[in-house]
Design a protein around this motif. Structure first.
Motif, PDB file in Angstrom:
ATOM      1  N   SER A 149       0.578  -1.480  -0.162  1.00  0.00           N
ATOM      2  CA  SER A 149      -0.069  -0.087  -0.129  1.00  0.00           C
ATOM      3  C   SER A 149       0.674   0.854   0.231  1.00  0.00           C
ATOM      4  CB  SER A 149      -1.043   0.167   1.228  1.00  0.00           C
ATOM      5  OG  SER A 149       0.037  -0.176   2.268  1.00  0.00           O
ATOM      6  N   ASN A 150       2.067   1.315   0.668  1.00  0.00           N
ATOM      7  CA  ASN A 150       3.196   1.941   0.529  1.00  0.00           C
ATOM      8  C   ASN A 150       4.432   2.040  -0.374  1.00  0.00           C
ATOM      9  OD1 ASN A 150       1.261   4.233   2.358  1.00  0.00           O
ATOM     10  ND2 ASN A 150       1.694   2.625   3.880  1.00  0.00           N
ATOM     11  N   VAL A 151       4.580   1.370  -0.679  1.00  0.00           N
ATOM     12  CA  VAL A 151       5.415   0.928  -1.289  1.00  0.00           C
ATOM     13  C   VAL A 151       5.009   0.663  -3.408  1.00  0.00           C
ATOM     14  CG1 VAL A 151       6.959  -0.604  -2.329  1.00  0.00           C
ATOM     15  CG2 VAL A 151       7.156   0.126   0.369  1.00  0.00           C
ATOM     16  N   ASN A 152       5.322   1.605  -3.917  1.00  0.00           N
ATOM     17  CA  ASN A 152       4.795   1.222  -5.589  1.00  0.00           C
ATOM     18  C   ASN A 152       6.317   1.466  -6.125  1.00  0.00           C
ATOM     19  OD1 ASN A 152       2.453   3.658  -5.367  1.00  0.00           O
ATOM     20  ND2 ASN A 152       2.259   1.245  -4.600  1.00  0.00           N
ATOM     21  N   ILE A 153       6.063   0.441  -7.390  1.00  0.00           N
ATOM     22  CA  ILE A 153       7.174   0.516  -8.985  1.00  0.00           C
ATOM     23  C   ILE A 153       7.168   1.245  -9.700  1.00  0.00           C
ATOM     24  CG2 ILE A 153       8.383  -1.082  -9.870  1.00  0.00           C
ATOM     25  CD1 ILE A 153       9.013  -1.647  -7.503  1.00  0.00           C
ATOM     26  N   VAL A 164      -0.644  -2.343  -5.610  1.00  0.00           N
ATOM     27  CA  VAL A 164      -1.267  -3.362  -5.404  1.00  0.00           C
ATOM     28  C   VAL A 164      -2.250  -3.681  -6.649  1.00  0.00           C
ATOM     29  CG1 VAL A 164      -2.290  -5.351  -3.844  1.00  0.00           C
ATOM     30  CG2 VAL A 164      -0.548  -3.718  -2.949  1.00  0.00           C
ATOM     31  N   ILE A 165      -3.016  -3.495  -7.028  1.00  0.00           N
ATOM     32  CA  ILE A 165      -3.975  -4.170  -8.617  1.00  0.00           C
ATOM     33  C   ILE A 165      -3.129  -3.481  -9.120  1.00  0.00           C
ATOM     34  CG2 ILE A 165      -6.184  -2.412  -9.130  1.00  0.00           C
ATOM     35  CD1 ILE A 165      -6.550  -1.516  -6.546  1.00  0.00           C
ATOM     36  N   GLU A 166      -1.938  -2.287  -9.997  1.00  0.00           N
ATOM     37  CA  GLU A 166      -1.440  -3.072 -11.872  1.00  0.00           C
ATOM     38  C   GLU A 166      -1.495  -4.298 -11.250  1.00  0.00           C
ATOM     39  OE1 GLU A 166      -2.030  -1.642 -13.853  1.00  0.00           O
ATOM     40  OE2 GLU A 166      -3.431   0.003 -13.251  1.00  0.00           O
ATOM     41  N   VAL A 167      -0.238  -4.597 -10.511  1.00  0.00           N
ATOM     42  CA  VAL A 167       0.706  -5.754 -10.746  1.00  0.00           C
ATOM     43  C   VAL A 167      -0.428  -6.983 -10.870  1.00  0.00           C
ATOM     44  CG1 VAL A 167       1.912  -7.478  -8.261  1.00  0.00           C
ATOM     45  CG2 VAL A 167       2.214  -4.315  -8.598  1.00  0.00           C
ATOM     46  N   TYR A 168      -1.409  -6.674  -9.726  1.00  0.00           N
ATOM     47  CA  TYR A 168      -2.787  -7.975  -9.605  1.00  0.00           C
ATOM     48  C   TYR A 168      -3.326  -8.018 -11.617  1.00  0.00           C
ATOM     49  CZ  TYR A 168      -6.382 -11.403  -9.597  1.00  0.00           C
ATOM     50  OH  TYR A 168      -7.732 -12.490  -9.628  1.00  0.00           O
ATOM     51  N   LEU A 169      -3.169  -7.060 -12.381  1.00  0.00           N
ATOM     52  CA  LEU A 169      -3.448  -6.912 -13.629  1.00  0.00           C
ATOM     53  C   LEU A 169      -2.873  -7.321 -14.587  1.00  0.00           C
ATOM     54  CD1 LEU A 169      -5.568  -3.340 -13.668  1.00  0.00           C
ATOM     55  CD2 LEU A 169      -6.840  -5.545 -13.357  1.00  0.00           C
ATOM     56  N   LYS A 170      -1.837  -7.231 -14.166  1.00  0.00           N
ATOM     57  CA  LYS A 170      -0.893  -7.803 -15.026  1.00  0.00           C
ATOM     58  C   LYS A 170      -0.002  -9.260 -15.237  1.00  0.00           C
ATOM     59  CE  LYS A 170       4.135  -6.671 -16.379  1.00  0.00           C
ATOM     60  NZ  LYS A 170       4.304  -6.327 -17.845  1.00  0.00           N
ATOM     61  N   PHE A 174      -1.121 -11.363  -6.869  1.00  0.00           N
ATOM     62  CA  PHE A 174      -0.698 -10.399  -5.713  1.00  0.00           C
ATOM     63  C   PHE A 174       0.310  -9.784  -5.417  1.00  0.00           C
ATOM     64  CE2 PHE A 174      -5.121 -11.094  -4.540  1.00  0.00           C
ATOM     65  CZ  PHE A 174      -5.775  -9.622  -5.288  1.00  0.00           C
ATOM     66  N   PRO A 175       1.337  -9.361  -5.685  1.00  0.00           N
ATOM     67  CA  PRO A 175       2.578  -9.057  -4.918  1.00  0.00           C
ATOM     68  C   PRO A 175       3.380 -10.219  -3.918  1.00  0.00           C
ATOM     69  CG  PRO A 175       2.194  -7.008  -5.076  1.00  0.00           C
ATOM     70  CD  PRO A 175       0.913  -7.788  -4.931  1.00  0.00           C
ATOM     71  N   CYS A 176       2.918 -10.551  -3.025  1.00  0.00           N
ATOM     72  CA  CYS A 176       2.901 -11.527  -1.885  1.00  0.00           C
ATOM     73  C   CYS A 176       3.307 -12.887  -2.630  1.00  0.00           C
ATOM     74  CB  CYS A 176       2.479 -11.847  -0.930  1.00  0.00           C
ATOM     75  SG  CYS A 176       0.217 -12.276  -1.376  1.00  0.00           S
ATOM     76  N   SER A 177       2.722 -13.012  -4.103  1.00  0.00           N
ATOM     77  CA  SER A 177       2.839 -14.596  -4.373  1.00  0.00           C
ATOM     78  C   SER A 177       4.091 -14.353  -5.545  1.00  0.00           C
ATOM     79  CB  SER A 177       1.531 -14.822  -4.854  1.00  0.00           C
ATOM     80  OG  SER A 177       0.826 -14.858  -3.868  1.00  0.00           O
ATOM     81  N   ILE A 178       4.695 -12.897  -5.421  1.00  0.00           N
ATOM     82  CA  ILE A 178       6.002 -12.512  -7.563  1.00  0.00           C
ATOM     83  C   ILE A 178       7.332 -14.092  -7.070  1.00  0.00           C
ATOM     84  CG2 ILE A 178       7.608 -11.190  -8.134  1.00  0.00           C
ATOM     85  CD1 ILE A 178       4.165 -11.037  -9.046  1.00  0.00           C
ATOM     86  N   ALA A 179       7.263 -13.752  -5.413  1.00  0.00           N
ATOM     87  CA  ALA A 179       8.535 -15.060  -5.250  1.00  0.00           C
ATOM     88  C   ALA A 179       8.313 -16.353  -6.239  1.00  0.00           C
ATOM     89  CB  ALA A 179       9.120 -14.989  -4.440  1.00  0.00           C
ATOM     90  N   ASP A 180       7.240 -16.865  -5.590  1.00  0.00           N
ATOM     91  CA  ASP A 180       7.183 -18.603  -5.400  1.00  0.00           C
ATOM     92  C   ASP A 180       5.824 -18.363  -6.980  1.00  0.00           C
ATOM     93  OD1 ASP A 180       5.972 -18.767  -2.560  1.00  0.00           O
ATOM     94  OD2 ASP A 180       5.413 -16.604  -3.027  1.00  0.00           O
ATOM     95  N   TYR A 181       5.157 -17.574  -7.338  1.00  0.00           N
ATOM     96  CA  TYR A 181       5.361 -17.635  -9.477  1.00  0.00           C
ATOM     97  C   TYR A 181       6.455 -17.444  -9.658  1.00  0.00           C
ATOM     98  CZ  TYR A 181       4.117 -15.864 -13.988  1.00  0.00           C
ATOM     99  OH  TYR A 181       3.541 -15.810 -15.356  1.00  0.00           O
ATOM    100  N   LEU A 182       7.682 -16.673  -9.619  1.00  0.00           N
ATOM    101  CA  LEU A 182       8.881 -17.469 -10.752  1.00  0.00           C
ATOM    102  C   LEU A 182       9.902 -18.135 -10.275  1.00  0.00           C
ATOM    103  CD1 LEU A 182      10.456 -13.403 -10.301  1.00  0.00           C
ATOM    104  CD2 LEU A 182       9.152 -14.250 -12.374  1.00  0.00           C
ATOM    105  N   ALA A 183       9.506 -18.517  -9.184  1.00  0.00           N
ATOM    106  CA  ALA A 183       9.851 -20.162  -8.868  1.00  0.00           C
ATOM    107  C   ALA A 183       9.770 -21.012  -9.382  1.00  0.00           C
ATOM    108  CB  ALA A 183      10.299 -20.037  -7.725  1.00  0.00           C
ATOM    109  N   LEU A 184       8.224 -20.998 -10.369  1.00  0.00           N
ATOM    110  CA  LEU A 184       7.282 -22.132 -10.474  1.00  0.00           C
ATOM    111  C   LEU A 184       7.772 -21.794 -12.234  1.00  0.00           C
ATOM    112  CD1 LEU A 184       4.035 -22.098  -8.771  1.00  0.00           C
ATOM    113  CD2 LEU A 184       5.509 -23.897  -8.793  1.00  0.00           C
ATOM    114  N   VAL A 185       7.953 -20.148 -12.610  1.00  0.00           N
ATOM    115  CA  VAL A 185       7.908 -20.674 -14.507  1.00  0.00           C
ATOM    116  C   VAL A 185       8.806 -20.588 -14.772  1.00  0.00           C
ATOM    117  CG1 VAL A 185       5.620 -19.973 -14.141  1.00  0.00           C
ATOM    118  CG2 VAL A 185       7.262 -18.031 -13.723  1.00  0.00           C
ATOM    119  N   GLY A 186      10.181 -20.065 -13.896  1.00  0.00           N
ATOM    120  CA  GLY A 186      11.637 -19.512 -13.834  1.00  0.00           C
ATOM    121  C   GLY A 186      11.028 -18.243 -14.263  1.00  0.00           C
ATOM    122  N   ASP A 187      12.980 -17.997 -14.401  1.00  0.00           N
ATOM    123  CA  ASP A 187      13.093 -16.486 -14.947  1.00  0.00           C
ATOM    124  C   ASP A 187      14.226 -16.801 -15.260  1.00  0.00           C
ATOM    125  OD1 ASP A 187      13.757 -13.596 -14.930  1.00  0.00           O
ATOM    126  OD2 ASP A 187      13.791 -12.653 -13.019  1.00  0.00           O
TER     127      ASP A 187
END
Length: 285
Positions: A149-153, A164-170, A174-187
């Motif tokens: 809510s107080n940290v934006n990219i 938070v909303i723009e991250v979800y739309l993209k 939600f942001p809290c799951s981004i690291a898990d997502y990248l671990a699964l799909v790769g980077d």
């Protein structure tokens, strides 16, 4: 332009390493009268000045990567091994760039063996806890996990703001799951292969139901109720690659608790030392 704003009472954290490469590859052939490359020097200054024209604040920190092996290299030898070595004509510009930015009054942060992501992550958390609004300027998708809510990219390619909303739309998570997502799909940018048979759609399905890697594995028997006809292959791949999944998570998760001594006053921009700046510019013409 709609993103052009002047905001008060907020902090800018600049991913200096991202700016550095963008500046270099934006003007790789600019040389001084001695034949030395200076494109990155002038490019990064131009970029930072544009940033502050669009988002005016006196609270700015510029963070650079360490050029030594990090903790991630120790646990995964192939981490970022697909990247080319830093060009020599860029390397020699870095000390000059840091001096110029320092003489311009900016605070520079670089910790040996620590990536800029972790420095920025730790600083953003501490600043948020102090009630500050934080804008992180980067184009590194890993950083999306820091959004709150107080940290934006702010993406430096188009200056789009990600809350938070723009991250979800993209990403549809939600942001809290981004690291898990990248671990699964790769980077691919960090040479992290991800888990076989787990593509973006499957990862999103899983994380919308179980918002972390740990939750997925704790509920592995329920996965077949979520996925499509290939669920057996997905479950098999998850089980077979469990150790790798958590290893990749260690690589994609930003450490927001590194040891760094700084206070809010340390990132308030100082007065420009015009004399030192002038003398330094004379040496690089």
């Amino acid at each position: 332009m709609s993103y052009m704003k002047k905001l008060d009472k907020f902090v800018i954290l600049i991913d200096g390493s991202i700016y550095l490469y963008k500046a270099y590859f934006g003007a790789p052939n600019i040389k001084n009268i001695s034949g030395k490359s200076v494109g990155a020097i002038y490019g990064i200054i131009k970029m930072i000045k544009k940033t502050l024209r669009l988002y005016s604040t006196n609270c700015v920190a510029i963070v650079f990567d360490s050029h030594h092996n990090t903790s991630r290299n120790k646990i995964y030898k192939n981490y970022k091994s697909n990247r080319k070595k830093m060009p020599e004509d860029l390397k020699h510009q870095i000390p000059i760039i840091k001096n110029i930015l320092s003489f311009m009054g900016f605070s520079i942060f670089c910790i040996d063996g620590i990536e800029s992501d972790d420095i920025i992550g730790t600083m953003s958390i501490k600043l948020e806890q102090q009630g500050k609004k934080v804008f992180i300027f980067t184009n590194d998708k890993d950083m999306m996990q820091l959004v709150s809510s107080n940290v934006n990219i702010i993406n430096i390619n188009n200056y789009k703001i990600y809350d938070v909303i723009e991250v979800y739309l993209k990403y549809k998570i939600f942001p809290c799951s981004i690291a898990d997502y990248l671990a699964l799909v790769g980077d691919c940018s960090d040479n992290i292969p991800g888990i076989p048979r787990i593509g973006e759609k499957t990862a999103v399905k899983l994380l919308n139901k179980f918002p972390s890697l740990l939750d997925i594995y704790n509920n592995i028997r329920k996965v077949d109720k979520l996925t499509d006809i290939k669920s057996k292959k997905v479950i098999y791949s998850l089980k077979k690659n469990k150790r790798k999944a958590f290893l990749y998570y260690k690589l994609t998760k930003i450490n927001t608790n590194i040891k760094i001594n700084f206070s809010f006053k340390d990132i308030i921009r100082r007065s420009c030392d015009k004399e030192k700046l002038f003398n330094l510019f004379k040496t690089i013409k």
